[in-house]
Motif scaffolding. Structure first.
Motif: not given
Lengths: 660, 90
Positions: A70-87, A212-219
């Motif tokens: 259900q949250h594919l889009e969110l996961l795609q964006v967020a997991s990349a961001e979390i990986d970055w933040l984790y680094e 922001k990514c979700l917003f832009l993707h949505h629109f």
């Protein structure tokens, strides 16, 4: 933690909860309303016992998979961001956690040395961190409060969590509803207002970015208007974003936009028209934005008069005919007319009056309807992609896709899949349904390969095969797909030199180079004065007084302009926005333009002009078969001058063939 | 205190030049240097012939121009023009 501490904590919490009139715990420490409210919910509504050890509630694999789907889009964006933040905060003892709106952990990234400790606390994928299950905590309480919250150690409801410090930041959908929580938890934060503050700021920033990514993707199929009070922030995560319907009605705004516009809430803005919020003039929206749609323009808040800079992102190809009859307002029709899919500047508009550009345009028109591959050479910022788009628009393929790939902008390892595409499951992490490569996408249209010199040699071989066979084999498949390719490529590098060094395949070079068009840098264009005047007029639409003092004008002319026409236009637009009373003075120009040495304006001798002068000399010498006298004559200089220039530009003296 | 009408005019030594060519470039030539004007700025300065006060100039420009033209922008322009010594109010 000792059992005593756990027991004491539970007792304290219960004492607080049972004394409804107090906001203090025994010992007179004040409990914040958010924490106190949460404790009371946990004890009274959810009947949790602070002392008891509950085992974590973890949903089963199938239910988790369903939620993740259900949250594919969110996961795609967020997991990349979390990986970055984790680094970024690696080895600081953190777990980073993404949950959905019910508190189920969808993704986590944990400091490996502490993974087991966190796991035993229940910070694992699939775990339920709602208040109802885990009591007061950074995730559940963030959801309950619908705002960022820190829950520090003894602020947790359950004794078993008092070793944790958690910070949860909500992620909202375009309508403002909480869809996810990004949380950072640590076991080592003794002082919550100390080192943890930095992490909180980062988590908040990441949450805003994901939003922001979700917003832009949505629109992505709508017009998105992005603005900020400072021009350099537009199109970055801190700007405000407003999604517009085809008739310029606001369909959604993000949190930052609400904040920047001083609105009470989203509902105050949604449903109004953008020109009721900003003093947008239709012609300003439309005309300057033709072609390059990310340029900035100054706008004012229609009521408050506050100044912002904005850009418009038209990604939606909109059919204008049906809609223009529906609306009946001429402004809106013109607004929509600009949304014609990717209507770039025409070749003529790009050329202006510059002789070299005019020659390019003549050549371009001659080959526009042929499938001749075009190679565009020019320095960075000369507008190679704009030219390629114009070429595409002038060709018989104009109605078909123009697909661009910048080989320098993406990692080498991704060029292959981007270009050739892949079948589902070709490699781990790949999208389920596979991906159509750029080559296939561009079939029938134009494939634009920018910075082709950055393409790895192995891929050059594969690209060559595609060009020869006119078919492509996506990764992970064996079936060749027929394509109808027209390739325009561009490079700022000297490909011939790369061939000599063995870095670029010569056969590919000839396959790509049906005709070479050289774009002069803005610095070498002879029609700068006209460009400046035109931009000045276009930016004000003559509905505002505007003037430019001669020293500022001279400085614009004299500046070396490493960038392109768009940069010049941005400088003028920004100057107009910041100057007093519409009068552009020297001080309104960016410092690099202002401080450039105007006295050296007569002969522009820069690295860039050197290289283009060198090319020109070499070309002339080649055309004259190495006969230096004839080359000198053709260039209108003496032989001595020619030799001197050759020495300066490091061109070996040529000898006519047959005369060793 | 009576408000005397203060006519606004180009400062001594300043004149408008051009506007006849096809590209319509109008230049304000003044002792301190040249200033290139867009059409609106040229219109405003042409009205500064001493027969109008500031409010007249603003009103006349607003009347005759684009509906989105804002009086405040014209006043700001006149402020700068006076500060730069292009116009006098007497």
């Amino acid at each position: 933690m000792s059992d005593t501490a756990a027991t004491n904590h539970a007792a304290t919490v219960l004492q607080f909860v049972n004394n409804a009139s107090s906001d203090r715990i025994p010992g007179s420490t004040r409990v914040s309303p958010a924490i106190g409210g949460s404790w009371r919910r946990c004890a009274l509504d959810y009947a949790l016992d602070p002392a008891r050890h509950y085992s974590p509630t973890i949903i089963d694999a199938a239910a988790l998979a369903e939620r993740r789907d259900q949250h594919l889009e969110l996961l795609q964006v967020a997991s990349a961001e979390i990986d970055w933040l984790y680094e970024y905060i690696a080895e600081s003892g953190y777990a980073l956690i993404l949950t959905d709106a019910t508190g189920i952990v969808l993704y986590e990234k944990t400091d490996a040395t502490l993974a087991n400790t966190f796991r035993s606390s229940g910070l694992v994928t699939g775990a339920d961190w709602s208040e109802r299950r885990e009591g007061t905590n950074g995730i559940g309480t963030c959801i309950a409060e619908s705002r960022p919250i820190i829950v520090h150690r003894e602020e947790h409801f359950r004794s078993s969590h008092i070793g944790l410090t958690c910070f949860g930041s909500p992620i909202r959908d375009p309508a403002g509803a909480l869809v996810a929580v990004l949380d950072a938890s640590t076991l080592s934060a003794r002082d919550p207002r100390g080192g943890f503050g930095h992490t909180m700021a980062l988590v908040n920033m990441s949450a805003r970015l994901i939003e922001k990514c979700l917003f832009l993707h949505h629109f992505k199929r709508d017009i998105v208007f992005r603005f900020h009070a400072r021009p350099e922030f537009v199109n970055l995560q801190h700007d405000g974003a407003i999604a517009l319907a085809k008739d310029a009605t606001i369909i959604a705004v993000d949190e930052t936009a609400v904040h920047l516009l001083g609105a009470a809430s989203r509902t105050e803005l949604v449903g109004r028209r953008i020109d009721q919020v900003f003093d947008i003039r239709a012609e300003e929206l439309v005309e300057p934005l033709r072609g390059a749609r990310t340029e900035l323009q100054p706008v004012r808040h229609a009521q408050l008069g506050r100044r912002f800079f904005a850009s418009l992102d038209y990604r939606a190809p909109v059919a204008t005919s049906a809609y223009s009859s529906a609306s009946g307002s001429s402004r809106v029709i013109r607004f929509a007319a600009a949304e014609a899919p990717k209507s770039p500047l025409t070749l003529e508009e790009l050329a202006g009056e510059d002789p070299l550009m005019l020659r390019n345009v003549r050549s371009a028109h001659r080959i526009a309807t042929l499938r001749v591959p075009v190679m565009i050479q020019g320095p960075t910022g000369a507008g190679k992609e704009m030219f390629a788009r114009a070429l595409h628009a002038a060709s018989d393929r104009a109605g078909m896709p123009f697909v661009a790939l910048n080989c320098a902008a993406i990692p080498e390892s991704l060029i292959e899949s981007e270009l050739f595409g892949y079948r589902s499951g070709a490699f781990t992490g790949a999208r389920k349904e596979g991906m159509k490569g750029k080559i296939l996408q561009s079939s029938g249209g134009t494939l634009f390969l920018d910075e082709i010199g950055d393409m790895p040699v192995e891929l050059q071989t594969r690209l060559l095969r595609v060009l020869e066979e006119q078919e492509v084999i996506p990764l992970g498949t064996e079936t060749a797909l027929k394509v109808d390719l027209r390739v325009i490529c561009a490079s700022h590098q000297n490909l011939r030199a790369m061939i000599a060094r063995g870095e670029f395949r010569e056969d590919l070079y000839y396959r790509l180079n049906g005709i070479t068009l050289e774009l002069p840098p803005l610095a070498l264009r002879t029609d700068k004065e006209r460009l400046i005047r035109e931009f000045l007029a276009a930016e004000t639409s003559d509905s505002r007084p505007a003037a430019i003092e001669v020293d500022a004008f001279q400085q614009l002319l004299a500046y070396r302009w490493p960038g392109n026409v768009r940069e010049l236009r941005n400088v003028i637009r920004t100057a107009l926005a910041i100057c007093d009373g519409g009068v552009v003075r020297l001080r309104d120009l960016p410092s690099e333009v202002r401080d450039s040495d105007a006295s050296s304006s007569a002969p522009v001798v820069t690295g860039q002009s050197d290289s283009s002068e060198r090319e020109k000399l070499l070309r002339t010498i080649r055309e004259c078969d190495g006969n230096m006298s004839r080359a000198a004559e053709q260039l209108g200089v003496s032989r001595n001058t020619l030799y001197r220039r050759c020495r300066r530009l490091d061109i070996a003296p040529q000898r006519p063939p047959g005369k060793p | 205190m009576s408000r005397a009408r203060r006519g606004v005019r180009l400062a001594p030594g300043c004149r408008l030049d051009g506007g006849k060519e096809k590209d319509g470039v109008v230049v304000l030539v003044c002792p301190t240097g040249k200033v290139q004007l867009n059409r609106m700025a040229a219109t405003i300065l042409r009205l500064c012939d001493g027969s109008r006060d500031r409010a007249d100039v603003v009103a006349e420009v607003v009347r005759g121009s684009h509906p989105r033209t804002r009086a405040v922008e014209i006043m700001e322009f006149l402020d700068v023009a006076r500060a730069r010594g292009w116009i006098d109010e007497t």
